[in-house]
Design a protein around this motif. Sequence first.
Motif, PDB file in Angstrom:
ATOM      1  N   UNK A   1      98.196 124.240 -64.988  1.00  0.00           N
ATOM      2  CA  UNK A   1      96.863 125.053 -64.724  1.00  0.00           C
ATOM      3  C   UNK A   1      96.607 125.572 -63.406  1.00  0.00           C
ATOM      4  N   UNK A   2      96.543 124.195 -62.495  1.00  0.00           N
ATOM      5  CA  UNK A   2      96.141 124.482 -61.017  1.00  0.00           C
ATOM      6  C   UNK A   2      97.175 125.443 -60.483  1.00  0.00           C
ATOM      7  N   UNK A   3      98.587 125.320 -60.746  1.00  0.00           N
ATOM      8  CA  UNK A   3      99.574 126.236 -60.203  1.00  0.00           C
ATOM      9  C   UNK A   3      99.509 127.512 -60.623  1.00  0.00           C
ATOM     10  N   UNK A   4      99.149 127.758 -61.774  1.00  0.00           N
ATOM     11  CA  UNK A   4      99.053 129.049 -62.496  1.00  0.00           C
ATOM     12  C   UNK A   4      97.876 129.916 -61.691  1.00  0.00           C
ATOM     13  N   UNK A   5      96.657 129.065 -61.578  1.00  0.00           N
ATOM     14  CA  UNK A   5      95.709 129.511 -61.123  1.00  0.00           C
ATOM     15  C   UNK A   5      96.008 129.781 -59.359  1.00  0.00           C
ATOM     16  N   UNK A   6      96.472 128.877 -58.696  1.00  0.00           N
ATOM     17  CA  UNK A   6      96.953 129.159 -57.450  1.00  0.00           C
ATOM     18  C   UNK A   6      97.674 130.483 -57.304  1.00  0.00           C
ATOM     19  N   UNK A   7      98.900 130.563 -58.200  1.00  0.00           N
ATOM     20  CA  UNK A   7      99.695 131.627 -58.194  1.00  0.00           C
ATOM     21  C   UNK A   7      99.024 132.852 -58.433  1.00  0.00           C
ATOM     22  N   UNK A   8      98.489 133.032 -59.577  1.00  0.00           N
ATOM     23  CA  UNK A   8      97.622 134.252 -59.851  1.00  0.00           C
ATOM     24  C   UNK A   8      96.828 134.830 -58.637  1.00  0.00           C
ATOM     25  N   UNK A   9      95.888 133.763 -58.058  1.00  0.00           N
ATOM     26  CA  UNK A   9      95.153 134.400 -57.209  1.00  0.00           C
ATOM     27  C   UNK A   9      95.679 134.657 -55.672  1.00  0.00           C
TER      28      UNK A   9
ATOM     29  N   UNK B   1     107.263 126.891 -59.362  1.00  0.00           N
ATOM     30  CA  UNK B   1     106.429 125.993 -58.673  1.00  0.00           C
ATOM     31  C   UNK B   1     105.727 125.175 -59.978  1.00  0.00           C
ATOM     32  N   UNK B   2     105.532 126.210 -60.809  1.00  0.00           N
ATOM     33  CA  UNK B   2     104.746 125.905 -62.218  1.00  0.00           C
ATOM     34  C   UNK B   2     105.433 124.765 -63.101  1.00  0.00           C
ATOM     35  N   UNK B   3     106.858 124.894 -63.072  1.00  0.00           N
ATOM     36  CA  UNK B   3     107.620 123.946 -63.689  1.00  0.00           C
ATOM     37  C   UNK B   3     107.506 122.515 -63.049  1.00  0.00           C
ATOM     38  N   UNK B   4     107.434 122.568 -61.664  1.00  0.00           N
ATOM     39  CA  UNK B   4     107.255 121.364 -60.853  1.00  0.00           C
ATOM     40  C   UNK B   4     105.879 120.599 -60.826  1.00  0.00           C
TER      41      UNK B   4
ATOM     42  N   UNK C   1     105.038 136.710 -64.148  1.00  0.00           N
ATOM     43  CA  UNK C   1     105.687 135.827 -64.516  1.00  0.00           C
ATOM     44  C   UNK C   1     105.066 134.472 -64.447  1.00  0.00           C
ATOM     45  N   UNK C   2     104.061 134.244 -63.702  1.00  0.00           N
ATOM     46  CA  UNK C   2     103.523 132.864 -63.540  1.00  0.00           C
ATOM     47  C   UNK C   2     102.367 132.843 -64.513  1.00  0.00           C
ATOM     48  N   UNK C   3     101.401 134.070 -64.859  1.00  0.00           N
ATOM     49  CA  UNK C   3     100.623 133.827 -65.718  1.00  0.00           C
ATOM     50  C   UNK C   3     101.214 133.999 -66.993  1.00  0.00           C
ATOM     51  N   UNK C   4     101.997 134.701 -67.472  1.00  0.00           N
ATOM     52  CA  UNK C   4     102.728 134.831 -68.788  1.00  0.00           C
ATOM     53  C   UNK C   4     103.125 133.431 -69.096  1.00  0.00           C
ATOM     54  N   UNK C   5     103.894 132.810 -68.172  1.00  0.00           N
ATOM     55  CA  UNK C   5     104.276 131.402 -68.329  1.00  0.00           C
ATOM     56  C   UNK C   5     103.385 130.442 -69.027  1.00  0.00           C
ATOM     57  N   UNK C   6     102.210 130.327 -68.436  1.00  0.00           N
ATOM     58  CA  UNK C   6     101.185 129.558 -68.734  1.00  0.00           C
ATOM     59  C   UNK C   6     100.765 129.900 -70.143  1.00  0.00           C
ATOM     60  N   UNK C   7     100.725 131.165 -70.755  1.00  0.00           N
ATOM     61  CA  UNK C   7     100.453 131.300 -72.062  1.00  0.00           C
ATOM     62  C   UNK C   7     101.598 131.523 -72.889  1.00  0.00           C
ATOM     63  N   UNK C   8     102.702 131.446 -72.596  1.00  0.00           N
ATOM     64  CA  UNK C   8     104.036 131.350 -73.484  1.00  0.00           C
ATOM     65  C   UNK C   8     104.255 132.719 -73.679  1.00  0.00           C
ATOM     66  N   UNK C   9     103.924 133.907 -72.927  1.00  0.00           N
ATOM     67  CA  UNK C   9     104.096 135.300 -73.110  1.00  0.00           C
ATOM     68  C   UNK C   9     105.685 135.492 -72.494  1.00  0.00           C
TER      69      UNK C   9
ATOM     70  N   UNK D   1      89.115 131.794 -49.033  1.00  0.00           N
ATOM     71  CA  UNK D   1      89.014 131.024 -50.079  1.00  0.00           C
ATOM     72  C   UNK D   1      90.187 130.770 -50.796  1.00  0.00           C
ATOM     73  N   UNK D   2      90.819 131.933 -51.340  1.00  0.00           N
ATOM     74  CA  UNK D   2      91.939 131.903 -52.130  1.00  0.00           C
ATOM     75  C   UNK D   2      93.046 131.208 -51.318  1.00  0.00           C
ATOM     76  N   UNK D   3      93.195 131.589 -50.155  1.00  0.00           N
ATOM     77  CA  UNK D   3      94.209 130.806 -49.324  1.00  0.00           C
ATOM     78  C   UNK D   3      94.058 129.751 -49.166  1.00  0.00           C
ATOM     79  N   UNK D   4      93.021 129.143 -48.686  1.00  0.00           N
ATOM     80  CA  UNK D   4      92.762 127.648 -48.593  1.00  0.00           C
ATOM     81  C   UNK D   4      92.783 126.981 -49.843  1.00  0.00           C
ATOM     82  N   UNK D   5      92.485 127.323 -50.944  1.00  0.00           N
ATOM     83  CA  UNK D   5      92.738 126.725 -52.404  1.00  0.00           C
ATOM     84  C   UNK D   5      94.078 126.396 -52.538  1.00  0.00           C
ATOM     85  N   UNK D   6      94.754 127.760 -52.222  1.00  0.00           N
ATOM     86  CA  UNK D   6      96.288 127.810 -52.544  1.00  0.00           C
ATOM     87  C   UNK D   6      97.026 126.831 -51.586  1.00  0.00           C
TER      88      UNK D   6
END
Length: 399
Positions: free
Chosen positions: A251-259, A237-240, A89-97, A130-135
């Motif tokens: 973009x930042x939240x999509x990357x965080x959510x995906x990883x 969270x992407x909407x917020x 859902x988070x990745x598809x939302x970023x690209x309008x899928x 690394x992923x958790x720290x950035x997230x």
Amino acid sequence: MVGGGIYIALGVVIEASGQWAWLSFLIAGLAAVLTAHSYAALTNRFQASGGVFDFLEEIDRKGWAGSLSWLLLLGYTLTISVYSYAFGNYVAHAFGGGPITIRVLVAGVMGGMIALNLAGAGKLTAVETVIVSVNLLILLALAGIGIWHWSPDQLSAGIAPKSLPAAWLGAAAIFVSYEGFQLLTYEYGEMKNPRNWFLPVLVSSAVFVVFVYVAVTLGATMISGAATMIERKDVALSVAAREAVGTPGLVAMTVAAAFATSAAINSTLFSTAKLTGRVADDGELPDGFGHRNGQGIPGRAVCLIGTIAAALAMLGSLSSLVEAASLVFIATFAVVNFIAARQLDGRSWPAWSGAALSTLIGVVLVYRLLNKHPWSLAMILALVVGIIFIRPKALAKCQ
């Protein structure tokens, strides 16, 4: 714990408890902290890496251990499905899928994680760190922006205000967000001198996660408002983030959510397969589940768990998946706390408190499921009955 839960639970909690969503995370978090103490203390006491499965075996409840391990494996499978649902859902939302894109993404991420685990690279600790720290940084930044523009009216904007007891309904729906600490107990045997540090680290980590979840709940809701969080709960969270800082926030939240969700899928699949092998080795699952491939991985378990999780993510609704998984973990939390209360002489008050709180929240969740998702409750209860009464006979025929 922060790997995927907050991404999928926030809208569900606000829908259940309205302006008291932050308190819901606090109540459930208190139960998680108390249970983390019980898990760590029992793991140190028994020097075991099988979590509640080993705890029950250590107190001569092997039949119970087998039954609860099956239920726990179901809970982890549901959790993986929730994480893959969030990823899609988070990745598809970023690209309008749309729905098809979401299903393709779910299939892709699960296929990738299954392949990674079969290859023996299921636990990439440095990468996950690394992923958790950035997230965490991205989530705390979002929370900070929202709280900086303090606006309590946003906590119930666009919805009817809820009464204070609604906080318990929200708490009951989100235990899936707090289950991650259990996975660490399965790695106990591979840690260096864990007896010296395992308990304080596990408990303090759980406390920190509660702080993060409460802060993100307040911050994100103050940015977008309660009604938007509920309406767009699949990608709340992407909407917020987009409302807070525009496209860079999205973009930042999509990357965080995906990883974060893919790392959570990977870690949970790895640990669940490992637990499956451990349970099969003790004869509480058919021998085939304990089969290891050339990399020493329970490959059949990885494939089966991953495939079922992907199918559930494609077919199920977010709320029913979250709450069904939560019921499994509430039951597990209560059992572990009761064991700890009986086994930990002189340190039993946290365990008794955790047992009482988990039981109370479990009763509330059963009530909520009975009214909101009766079929999900019926499915869970049918599986419990089957596990308790049919499992022993099925195992006897397999052996």
